[in-house]
Motif scaffolding. Structure first.
Motif, short mmCIF file in Angstrom:
data_model
loop_
_atom_site.label_atom_id
_atom_site.label_comp_id
_atom_site.label_asym_id
_atom_site.label_seq_id
_atom_site.Cartn_x
_atom_site.Cartn_y
_atom_site.Cartn_z
N GLN A 1 1.32 -1.20 -0.06
CA GLN A 1 0.15 0.08 0.02
C GLN A 1 0.88 1.30 -0.33
OE1 GLN A 1 -3.63 0.04 -0.06
NE2 GLN A 1 -3.20 2.24 -0.54
N GLN A 2 1.98 1.19 0.91
CA GLN A 2 2.71 1.56 1.19
C GLN A 2 3.86 2.97 -0.86
OE1 GLN A 2 7.04 1.65 2.43
NE2 GLN A 2 6.79 3.51 3.30
N ASP B 1 0.15 4.41 -2.88
CA ASP B 1 0.36 5.69 -2.69
C ASP B 1 1.39 5.94 -3.14
OD1 ASP B 1 -1.94 4.40 -0.96
OD2 ASP B 1 -1.17 4.44 0.47
N THR C 1 0.76 9.62 -5.89
CA THR C 1 1.11 10.64 -5.25
C THR C 1 2.12 11.30 -6.71
OG1 THR C 1 1.12 9.90 -2.90
CG2 THR C 1 1.44 12.07 -4.00
N ILE D 1 4.30 9.60 4.23
CA ILE D 1 4.38 8.28 3.53
C ILE D 1 4.83 7.61 4.66
CG2 ILE D 1 4.47 6.45 2.20
CD1 ILE D 1 3.81 7.99 -0.05
#
Length: 345
Positions: A291-292, A295, A299, A335
């Motif tokens: 998920q990191q 993301d 982004t 993050i």
């Protein structure tokens, strides 16, 4: 010139060099491993390699700055070279081979963070791609580190993110026609949420016929739950149609009108469905790592798109676009890196 002045003039450059490289190493540590946490594990190899090269350059520079004769300086550098060569030679099967294997894995990218892989007896999701090893999280929530050299020298099975085939095999008697079994097994696969299901007759044994029902699972994150659900629906579809899933040899030995059949029909009460799955518990770190990474990619893509719009934007629109870019960069900086959850939590 006094002895103290000579000592200071000889060793001052060495001290300044040590201070410079010490400060540079500290800044590199802060920048590469703290400020760039949002880059995730996919760039940890380059950061670790950069720190290693910086420390090696600092060591050689300090030796060059020492107030010693040129011949002694060459001897020390030769000794360092011999030590490094010996270290690489003695660790060629471990340290150096893992380092080179890690570089090759970075170049070929057979799998990424969050992917399901199978290696020897280990199965799980990738959580980290390190300099010397790869860490996976198994279905028992254990973290297993696999040396990179082994991943290069042995086959690794990677489940594609676009979907994978899951299947169930079972044996039934010759008294059941395969067309009826095909229909029920296809029904079970559809109820389990599989796409494009199919059934194969895999073996004609002495006492039974072997079937395998398969289907495409698109959402691979729920792999464990999907396999369990397929088994459940196969049981329900066959038992609800009075088909006994027992060894045909056992059934023939206990045949007769008064023999109780081993069939568990579906209960009348409603089954309780929960949103949480086994994968939420077993692969928590792997899910967080993937998920990191997702993301970060999303982004960065948004920032790039806004920067392209900024070059063609009107003067009154530039301020709003710049504000949006700043917000996205702030989000990118926030993050957090993957955090290993303690085993007691």
């Amino acid at each position: 010139m006094p002895l103290s002045d000579t000592f200071i003039s000889d060793w001052l450059p060495v001290v300044l060099t040590l201070i410079f490289f010490g400060l540079l190493t500290w800044l590199a540590q802060v920048f590469l491993f703290n400020k760039l946490k949002h880059t995730g594990d996919e760039n940890i190899f380059a950061r670790q390699l950069g720190m290693l090269m910086l420390m090696l350059i600092g060591l050689v520079t300090v030796v060059i700055m020492l107030p010693i004769s040129e011949s002694l300086e060459l001897q020390i550098l030769s000794l360092i070279g011999l030590l490094l060569s010996g270290l690489l030679a003695f660790s060629s099967t471990t340290l150096f081979s893992n380092l080179m294997a890690g570089a090759l894995l970075r170049f070929t990218q057979p799998f990424r963070t969050g992917d399901f892989i199978s290696f020897d007896s280990n199965f799980g999701r990738v959580t980290e791609l390190g300099l010397f090893d790869c860490e996976i999280q198994t279905q028992n929530r254990e973290l297993v580190s696999i040396p990179n050299s082994l991943l290069i020298n042995k086959p690794v099975s990677v489940i594609r993110r676009s979907g994978t085939i899951i299947s169930v095999e079972l044996s039934l008697g010759y008294d059941l026609h395969h067309s009826k079994i095909d229909e029920l097994l296809l029904q079970a696969a559809k109820q389990a949420g599989l796409e494009d299901p199919f059934v194969h007759v895999t073996q004609l044994g002495d006492f039974s016929v072997s079937y395998r029902v398969s289907g495409l699972l698109v959402e691979v994150k729920n792999l464990l739950t999907a396999r369990s659900n397929l088994h459940r629906h196969v049981l329900d579809c066959l038992h609800d149609n009075d088909i006994e899933i027992m060894s045909p040899n056992f059934v023939s030995q206990h045949a007769g009108p008064d023999v109780q059949r081993k069939i568990a029909h579906s209960p009348a009460f409603n089954q309780v469905h929960t949103e949480s799955t086994a994968e939420d518990i077993a692969f928590d770190k792997a899910e967080q790592a993937q998920q990191q990474a997702n993301d970060k990619i999303e982004t960065l893509a948004q920032i790039k798109s806004l920067e392209e719009q900024l070059t063609h934007a009107e003067k009154d629109q530039r301020q709003a676009i710049e504000k949006s870019i700043d917000q996205l960069k702030q989000k990118l900086a926030e993050i957090k890196d993957v955090v290993d959850v303690p085993e007691d939590e």
